[in-house]
Design a protein around this motif. Structure first.
Motif, mmCIF file in Angstrom:
data_model
loop_
_atom_site.group_PDB
_atom_site.id
_atom_site.type_symbol
_atom_site.label_atom_id
_atom_site.label_comp_id
_atom_site.label_asym_id
_atom_site.label_seq_id
_atom_site.Cartn_x
_atom_site.Cartn_y
_atom_site.Cartn_z
ATOM 1 N N TYR A 192 0.863 -1.184 0.000
ATOM 2 C CA TYR A 192 0.000 0.000 0.000
ATOM 3 C C TYR A 192 0.895 1.228 0.000
ATOM 4 C CZ TYR A 192 -3.366 3.556 1.382
ATOM 5 O OH TYR A 192 -4.141 4.692 1.418
ATOM 6 N N ARG A 194 1.143 5.037 0.601
ATOM 7 C CA ARG A 194 0.463 6.159 1.241
ATOM 8 C C ARG A 194 1.044 7.462 0.708
ATOM 9 N NH1 ARG A 194 1.119 9.592 5.579
ATOM 10 N NH2 ARG A 194 -0.778 10.105 6.758
ATOM 11 N N GLY A 200 -4.110 7.069 -1.084
ATOM 12 C CA GLY A 200 -3.103 6.029 -1.241
ATOM 13 C C GLY A 200 -3.587 5.027 -2.274
#
Length: 222
Positions: A192, A194, A200
């Protein structure tokens, strides 16, 4: 200032435009058009610099330091001398009020001195970084093939220090949001990224290729 990428242009007019609305691809007053993951990556990196996350605060490799020292020496011993001679010759041509060669020569001289000061500041605040990643992990100078789920596309980037970053040429800073998210991960990992508090995205690392740092990457402009 314009940054051209893919089929769109980003008009960088000030810090206020760098926010989650822009990063999600919405238009603002016709001034900005975000198309594709490359646009978002570059815009996120630009935001880091504007907010003070400049290359002078980032780590440098031994190769970076050597390259910067070589450029400083060349600019002091060669470029500075040539620039002073050019100013001297242009001044000798007469009336400075209409002497465009003189002002052009002075501009080149000042640009060279600014570059020297910029590089010297980098060295003064440099922190040497090394890569401790294993062969099968993402690390400095590794080339990474990564799939962006949101855009359904695969891109290839090589991880470098911030002073060598050039996303249009596939060179991505280890200090960028995407670079930080990839570090230490292996092929097959879903990560992921961000970008900020409101935005994100997910991506999957498809492949990792090792590369020896040959020092060919240019130190970015200030």
């Amino acid at each position: 200032m314009y940054y051209k990428m893919d089929t769109c242009q980003i008009l960088v007019t000030g810090k206020s435009m760098i926010d989650s609305t822009c990063l999600t691809g919405e238009s603002r007053g016709g001034k900005i058009c975000l198309l594709g993951i490359k646009s978002r990556i570059m815009l996120a990196n630009y935001r880091n610099v504007r907010n003070g996350d400049d290359s002078m605060q980032n780590g440098l490799t031994e190769s970076d330091i050597k390259k910067i020292k070589e450029e400083i020496e060349y600019r002091k011993l060669v470029v500075r001398k040539e620039a002073l001679e050019a100013v001297k010759e242009a001044r000798a041509q007469g009336d400075l009020s209409e002497n465009f060669e003189y002002y052009a020569a002075k501009k080149d001289k000042n640009r060279n001195e600014s570059r020297i000061r910029y590089l010297e500041r980098m060295l003064k605040t440099a922190v040497v970084v090394t890569d401790d990643a294993k062969d099968d992990e993402v690390g400095l100078n590794k080339t990474v093939e990564i799939f962006f789920e949101e855009d359904d596309i695969t891109e290839t980037y090589r991880l470098v220090t911030s002073v060598r970053e050039n996303t249009l040429k596939g060179l991505l800073s280890i200090e960028s949001p995407l670079g930080k998210a990839m570090l230490g991960h292996k092929a097959g990992d879903r990560i992921y990224v961000r970008v900020n508090e409101n935005y994100g995205y997910n991506a999957v690392i498809k492949a990792i290729v090792n590369k020896v740092d040959d020092g060919d990457d240019k130190i970015r402009s200030f």
